[in-house]
Motif scaffolding. Structure first.
Motif, PDB file in Angstrom:
ATOM      1  N   VAL A 184       1.649  15.738 -24.681  1.00 40.50           N
ATOM      2  CA  VAL A 184       1.693  15.140 -23.354  1.00 40.50           C
ATOM      3  C   VAL A 184       0.363  14.479 -23.024  1.00 40.50           C
ATOM      4  N   LEU A 185       0.436  13.516 -22.113  1.00 40.49           N
ATOM      5  CA  LEU A 185      -0.744  12.889 -21.542  1.00 40.49           C
ATOM      6  C   LEU A 185      -0.701  13.123 -20.036  1.00 40.49           C
ATOM      7  N   LEU A 186      -1.678  13.818 -19.502  1.00 39.15           N
ATOM      8  CA  LEU A 186      -1.741  14.123 -18.077  1.00 39.15           C
ATOM      9  C   LEU A 186      -2.569  13.057 -17.372  1.00 39.15           C
ATOM     10  N   ILE A 187      -2.034  12.529 -16.256  1.00 36.41           N
ATOM     11  CA  ILE A 187      -2.672  11.425 -15.552  1.00 36.41           C
ATOM     12  C   ILE A 187      -2.176  11.435 -14.114  1.00 36.41           C
ATOM     13  N   ASN A 188      -3.032  11.081 -13.156  1.00 42.25           N
ATOM     14  CA  ASN A 188      -2.567  11.122 -11.770  1.00 42.25           C
ATOM     15  C   ASN A 188      -1.699   9.903 -11.425  1.00 42.25           C
ATOM     16  N   HIS A 189      -0.978   9.994 -10.317  1.00 39.58           N
ATOM     17  CA  HIS A 189      -0.009   8.955  -9.935  1.00 39.58           C
ATOM     18  C   HIS A 189      -0.668   7.597  -9.729  1.00 39.58           C
ATOM     19  N   ASP A 190      -1.844   7.593  -9.088  1.00 39.84           N
ATOM     20  CA  ASP A 190      -2.491   6.310  -8.814  1.00 39.84           C
ATOM     21  C   ASP A 190      -2.885   5.603 -10.111  1.00 39.84           C
ATOM     22  N   GLU A 191      -3.397   6.369 -11.064  1.00 42.86           N
ATOM     23  CA  GLU A 191      -3.760   5.774 -12.349  1.00 42.86           C
ATOM     24  C   GLU A 191      -2.523   5.302 -13.102  1.00 42.86           C
ATOM     25  N   MET A 192      -1.417   6.033 -12.971  1.00 44.17           N
ATOM     26  CA  MET A 192      -0.165   5.604 -13.595  1.00 44.17           C
ATOM     27  C   MET A 192       0.257   4.234 -13.066  1.00 44.17           C
ATOM     28  N   LYS A 193       0.143   4.065 -11.765  1.00 43.63           N
ATOM     29  CA  LYS A 193       0.536   2.780 -11.169  1.00 43.63           C
ATOM     30  C   LYS A 193      -0.375   1.664 -11.638  1.00 43.63           C
ATOM     31  N   ARG A 194      -1.668   1.945 -11.655  1.00 40.77           N
ATOM     32  CA  ARG A 194      -2.615   0.900 -12.080  1.00 40.77           C
ATOM     33  C   ARG A 194      -2.392   0.500 -13.537  1.00 40.77           C
ATOM     34  N   ALA A 195      -1.979   1.473 -14.366  1.00 36.87           N
ATOM     35  CA  ALA A 195      -1.745   1.186 -15.787  1.00 36.87           C
ATOM     36  C   ALA A 195      -0.300   0.778 -16.071  1.00 36.87           C
ATOM     37  N   ASN A 196       0.533   0.699 -15.017  1.00 40.33           N
ATOM     38  CA  ASN A 196       1.943   0.333 -15.160  1.00 40.33           C
ATOM     39  C   ASN A 196       2.683   1.287 -16.110  1.00 40.33           C
ATOM     40  N   LEU A 197       2.456   2.582 -15.902  1.00 36.64           N
ATOM     41  CA  LEU A 197       3.108   3.611 -16.711  1.00 36.64           C
ATOM     42  C   LEU A 197       4.163   4.330 -15.889  1.00 36.64           C
ATOM     43  N   HIS A 198       5.099   4.963 -16.587  1.00 38.57           N
ATOM     44  CA  HIS A 198       6.163   5.712 -15.937  1.00 38.57           C
ATOM     45  C   HIS A 198       6.248   7.108 -16.536  1.00 38.57           C
ATOM     46  N   GLU A 199       6.676   8.049 -15.733  1.00 38.01           N
ATOM     47  CA  GLU A 199       6.802   9.426 -16.204  1.00 38.01           C
ATOM     48  C   GLU A 199       7.747   9.503 -17.403  1.00 38.01           C
ATOM     49  N   GLY A 200       7.329  10.199 -18.443  1.00 39.10           N
ATOM     50  CA  GLY A 200       8.142  10.348 -19.636  1.00 39.10           C
ATOM     51  C   GLY A 200       7.964   9.251 -20.653  1.00 39.10           C
ATOM     52  N   GLN A 201       7.217   8.204 -20.313  1.00 38.77           N
ATOM     53  CA  GLN A 201       6.985   7.111 -21.252  1.00 38.77           C
ATOM     54  C   GLN A 201       6.135   7.604 -22.430  1.00 38.77           C
ATOM     55  N   VAL A 236      -4.107   8.808 -31.489  1.00 30.90           N
ATOM     56  CA  VAL A 236      -3.116   9.886 -31.437  1.00 30.90           C
ATOM     57  C   VAL A 236      -1.916   9.324 -30.686  1.00 30.90           C
ATOM     58  N   SER A 237      -0.770   9.331 -31.346  1.00 27.69           N
ATOM     59  CA  SER A 237       0.413   8.693 -30.758  1.00 27.69           C
ATOM     60  C   SER A 237       1.458   9.735 -30.380  1.00 27.69           C
ATOM     61  N   GLY A 238       2.543   9.254 -29.754  1.00 16.57           N
ATOM     62  CA  GLY A 238       3.668  10.116 -29.425  1.00 16.57           C
ATOM     63  C   GLY A 238       3.446  11.010 -28.228  1.00 16.57           C
ATOM     64  N   LEU A 239       2.591  10.590 -27.287  1.00 18.53           N
ATOM     65  CA  LEU A 239       2.291  11.397 -26.103  1.00 18.53           C
ATOM     66  C   LEU A 239       3.173  10.965 -24.935  1.00 18.53           C
ATOM     67  N   LYS A 240       3.708  11.939 -24.220  1.00 23.75           N
ATOM     68  CA  LYS A 240       4.597  11.670 -23.093  1.00 23.75           C
ATOM     69  C   LYS A 240       3.817  11.736 -21.786  1.00 23.75           C
ATOM     70  N   VAL A 241       3.947  10.726 -20.983  1.00 19.04           N
ATOM     71  CA  VAL A 241       3.198  10.630 -19.741  1.00 19.04           C
ATOM     72  C   VAL A 241       3.732  11.654 -18.741  1.00 19.04           C
ATOM     73  N   VAL A 242       2.828  12.482 -18.226  1.00 15.98           N
ATOM     74  CA  VAL A 242       3.178  13.502 -17.239  1.00 15.98           C
ATOM     75  C   VAL A 242       2.249  13.340 -16.043  1.00 15.98           C
ATOM     76  N   PRO A 243       2.788  13.091 -14.845  1.00 15.49           N
ATOM     77  CA  PRO A 243       1.925  13.003 -13.660  1.00 15.49           C
ATOM     78  C   PRO A 243       1.298  14.359 -13.364  1.00 15.49           C
ATOM     79  N   PHE A 244       0.000  14.351 -13.077  1.00 21.99           N
ATOM     80  CA  PHE A 244      -0.737  15.602 -12.927  1.00 21.99           C
ATOM     81  C   PHE A 244      -1.928  15.358 -12.012  1.00 21.99           C
ATOM     82  N   SER A 245      -2.316  16.369 -11.278  1.00 17.86           N
ATOM     83  CA  SER A 245      -3.424  16.231 -10.340  1.00 17.86           C
ATOM     84  C   SER A 245      -4.752  16.234 -11.081  1.00 17.86           C
ATOM     85  N   LEU A 246      -5.324  15.035 -11.265  1.00 17.31           N
ATOM     86  CA  LEU A 246      -6.614  14.855 -11.920  1.00 17.31           C
ATOM     87  C   LEU A 246      -7.414  13.803 -11.153  1.00 17.31           C
TER      88      LEU A 246
END
Length: 778
Positions: A675-692, A708-718
């Motif tokens: 998994v890749l943990l990232i906050n919601h605001d950074e997800m939006k700025r990077a145009n990412l979606h949960e589970g991508q 390192v590949s194959g990581l699933k995007v998970v929104p997380f408080s960071l």
């Protein structure tokens, strides 16, 4: 943080029923046996055995069950009924096994027989102990001693560690890296320089006598859960615990004591941290500067009324360097402090005011401070903060690094060190009648550099999972196979055993829970905890195999087969009676270990002492030294568009490189570690979606491709600009050169990376479990 209600999280507290179910879920079979129950009851108690997991204190006034969730997992992991026999190796090549996950390798159970690598079949085949000793000794005698590395993990006993260090030095080198090089070497270097003692000054009783605790970068709930008991007691008596960490760790938020029936039945929680601040990775330098800035301002105001906040008598008598540091603090703007820390001035001043008002303060930290390019500055500044008010060398005060492996600190105490100046070589020379090498040996990073360069020809690993734990894993594995000889001592199979030299041996050893029967009867060993207390440990379980040898016997057997006979070095006698080894330790380290055998069963351990705790400063100046930072961030690299600071984290279901399962219960992440943990605001700025599915790529400016590949995007408080992902899976992203400048500790808490989105558009569901209930492992 915006959108936090939709992030991965855990609604329950640390401890409670979740801990009980966390143990039983994975180890249902072993957990239910009477032998396992009896073993757990003896864990961390006088005349019992000392936990093989973390190095937390073994108090004299112990609880009925003096173990935590991870400690129980480590014990049951060792007591498993599964066996990894020669039949298993006959079915699988090493090439095939390298594709297995860490968890699946260790699930094969305890190693049972010594094994030799057969290059013709690419398999391990059984061999006899004497054959292994003879062939390894023959190979070692052909090398330049400087080309051989003697690595040790943090679990080997004081007795085994002492003999191991003696073996290496009689062989002809100080190449004694250990797991401390990867985690708390920054502590040893920084504290040695600024207060003259390379370990913490706090003892267990100080935790009951302080007025405030300042906590930086340590995940107590997963890494040392028994610490939650004194933290809970402190919080209940009104001691403010001020926490700085990029991740909101559940153990430092709320806790239910599993040994308190009322709390378990009613769900009554204790709030642990009075303040919890999510600092930007690498921003601790700025925070500590901000705290000191507020303390100096408060002292300025107090002087107007004829009072002082600073302990001026202590500073005048015991310290040097304040003037330069004070000038730097006063010249540093709040704007710079806010920018680098990621926190507001009001938040930092609110924390600093707690420090101003408290009389007795303890500073606690973990690898969140040590594993940075400027980790030295983190720790030196933390000491500066404590020195301002005389918070070192009084009861209820001090600096307290929380160590990891159960004896990683003790190994250094009895000679496992690449730095000859830290070892009483003159005493060793007189004691054993040889001239030990005086040149500096290799630490972990330098050993890796030697393997890459082809100058290291042989590697001896006393425990651990070195290949999995180090930076630059992909490059290192390719270079590893070019060594002539690799020898691994272990209880279970791991990846390091599958990446081998031309000649390779896998030597299985007894575990700490098991009876160690030698010529004079059952043998006890000893370990040192994080508070510098020494404890005896006695195993009683039947060994997993009759073919197993103890670590002491393996080290002695190899030394005998390698070295010329020396009448002062009595390998056979030492194997027959470990008390004789402790007598040798007491002679070498007479100040700390006098009357070793008589004191080793002292309830709560015997304290080996700390000069800085007595306000005796063994520094160059003879005083505690204020240091002035050269940077305001510990990260070691500049921000840039699209560049993130990656922090590597451990799950609730692992200890270091040992993976117990796929449940990170206290973060609400289940079923995967990719998994890749990232906050919601950074997800939006990077145009990412949960589970991508995405990849992380190195953004180090050294021209080396790392991914390192194959990581699933998970929104997380960071914090903004920050990513989180699991250790050791992210180690391939960390350059070998990315380490603390002074200690060479790998900087795993702030790695420069970029996100590379996958071309595929399918989303992958990551199972998240916000509720406190048992889940199924996958």
């Amino acid at each position: 943080m915006p959108g936090e209600e939709n992030t991965a999280h855990y609604d329950g507290p640390a401890g409670g029923w979740g801990s009980i179910r966390g143990i039983a879920r994975i180890f249902g079979k072993e957990w239910a046996t009477p032998l396992a129950t009896e073993t757990l009851y003896r864990q961390n108690k006088p005349r019992g055995f000392m936990c093989v997991s973390c190095s937390w204190s073994k108090p004299a006034n112990y609880h009925p069950f003096e173990f935590c969730e991870n400690g129980a997992k480590a014990t049951l992991w060792e007591l498993t009924s599964r066996r990894c026999t020669p039949d298993f190796f006959a079915k699988h090549t090493l090439t095939e096994l390298r594709n297995w996950k860490d968890y699946d390798l260790e699930q094969q159970g305890r190693l049972t027989h010594p094994m030799r690598y057969d290059p013709a079949t690419d398999k391990y085949v059984p061999c006899e102990w004497e054959e292994a000793f003879r062939e390894i000794g023959s190979e070692l005698r052909m090398f330049d001693p400087k080309s051989v590395v003697f690595y040790s993990s943090g679990r080997a006993s004081l007795e085994a560690s002492y003999l191991y260090a003696l073996f290496a030095r009689m062989y002809g080198n100080n190449n004694l890296p250990d797991s401390s090089n990867m985690c708390h070497e920054t502590t040893a270097v920084a504290l040695k320089k600024v207060i003259g003692a390379g370990v913490g000054t706090v003892v267990f009783d100080d935790l009951s006598n302080c007025d405030a605790m300042f906590f930086f970068g340590q995940n107590t709930g997963s890494n040392s859960p028994r610490f939650l008991h004194p933290l809970q007691e402190a919080a209940k008596r009104g001691v403010p615990i001020i926490t700085f960490n990029p991740v909101r760790e559940k153990g430092l938020e709320v806790f239910i004591n599993p040994q308190n029936p009322v709390e378990m039945l009613t769900g009554q929680e204790t709030r642990i941290s009075a303040q919890y601040h999510q600092v930007r990775p690498g921003g601790d330098v700025a925070i500590l500067m901000g705290i000191c800035k507020h303390v100096l301002a408060a002292d300025d105001e107090a002087k107007k009324q004829g009072k002082r906040v600073l302990d001026v008598d202590f500073i005048a008598q015991h310290t040097t360097g304040l003037e330069e540091f004070e000038a730097k603090v006063r010249a540093t703007s709040w704007e710079e402090i806010e920018r680098e820390s990621g926190l507001s001035r009001s938040d930092i001043e609110g924390a600093a005011q707690v420090y101003v008002e408290a009389d007795r303060v303890i500073g606690i930290y973990g690898m969140g401070l040590t594993q940075h390019v400027h980790g030295f500055e983190n720790i030196a500044l933390f000491v500066n903060m404590l020195l301002l008010k005389g918070n070192i060398g009084r009861d209820g005060t001090g600096i307290s690094p929380v160590r990891g492996h159960s004896n990683v600190q003790g190994q250094r105490t009895v000679g496992i060190s690449e730095k000859p100046e830290l070892v009483p070589l003159d005493k060793i020379a007189a004691q054993f009648g040889f001239e030990p090498p005086r040149d500096k040996g290799m630490n972990t990073v330098e050993a890796c550099e030697g393997i890459l360069a082809g100058t290291v020809k042989a590697f001896f690993g006393l425990g651990g999972n070195f290949v999995r734990a180090i930076p630059e894993r992909d490059r290192m594995e390719r270079a590893w196979t070019k060594m002539r000889l690799t020898v691994q001592v272990a209880t279970k199979l791991n990846r390091s055993h599958l990446v081998n030299g031309e000649i390779a041996y896998l030597l299985p050893c007894r575990g700490r829970t098991e009876e160690d029967l030698q010529a004079t009867g059952p043998q006890a060993v000893s370990i040192e905890d994080t508070f510098s207390c020494i404890h005896g440990s006695l195993g009683r379980r039947t060994p997993a195999s009759e073919s197993l040898k103890s670590e002491v016997a393996i080290v002695a057997g190899l030394a005998k087969a390698t070295l010329k006979p020396n009448p002062k070095v009595k390998w056979d006698e030492w194997v027959g009676d470990y008390a004789l080894i402790r007598d040798e330790i007491a002679e070498t380290y007479s100040e700390e270990f006098h009357d070793f055998n008589e004191r080793m069963w002292t309830p709560g351990g015997f304290y080996r002492g700390n000069s800085a705790r007595e306000r005796i400063w063994k520094t160059k100046s003879g005083k505690a030294e204020f240091t002035t930072p050269k940077t305001m961030t510990a990260s070691g690299f500049k921000d840039a568009p699209g560049r993130y600071r990656l922090i590597t984290i451990r799950s609730n279901d692992q200890f270091n490189t040992t993976i117990y399962g796929y449940s990170d219960r206290m973060r609400g992440i289940e079923g995967t570690r990719d998994v890749l943990l990232i906050n919601h605001d950074e997800m939006k700025r990077a145009n990412l979606h949960e589970g991508q599915i995405v990849s992380l790529v190195s953004d180090a400016e050294d021209g080396v491709d790392r991914e390192v590949s194959g990581l699933k995007v998970v929104p997380f408080s960071l914090p903004d600009g920050c990513l989180g992902a699991y250790y050791p899976e992210m180690n391939p992203l960390m350059p070998l050169s990315h380490h603390d400048e002074q200690s060479k500790t790998p900087a795993a808490k702030s790695i420069p990376v970029r996100i590379r989105a996958s071309a595929e558009t399918d989303l992958v569901t990551v199972r998240r479990e916000p509720l406190d209930h048992a889940t199924t492992d996958v």
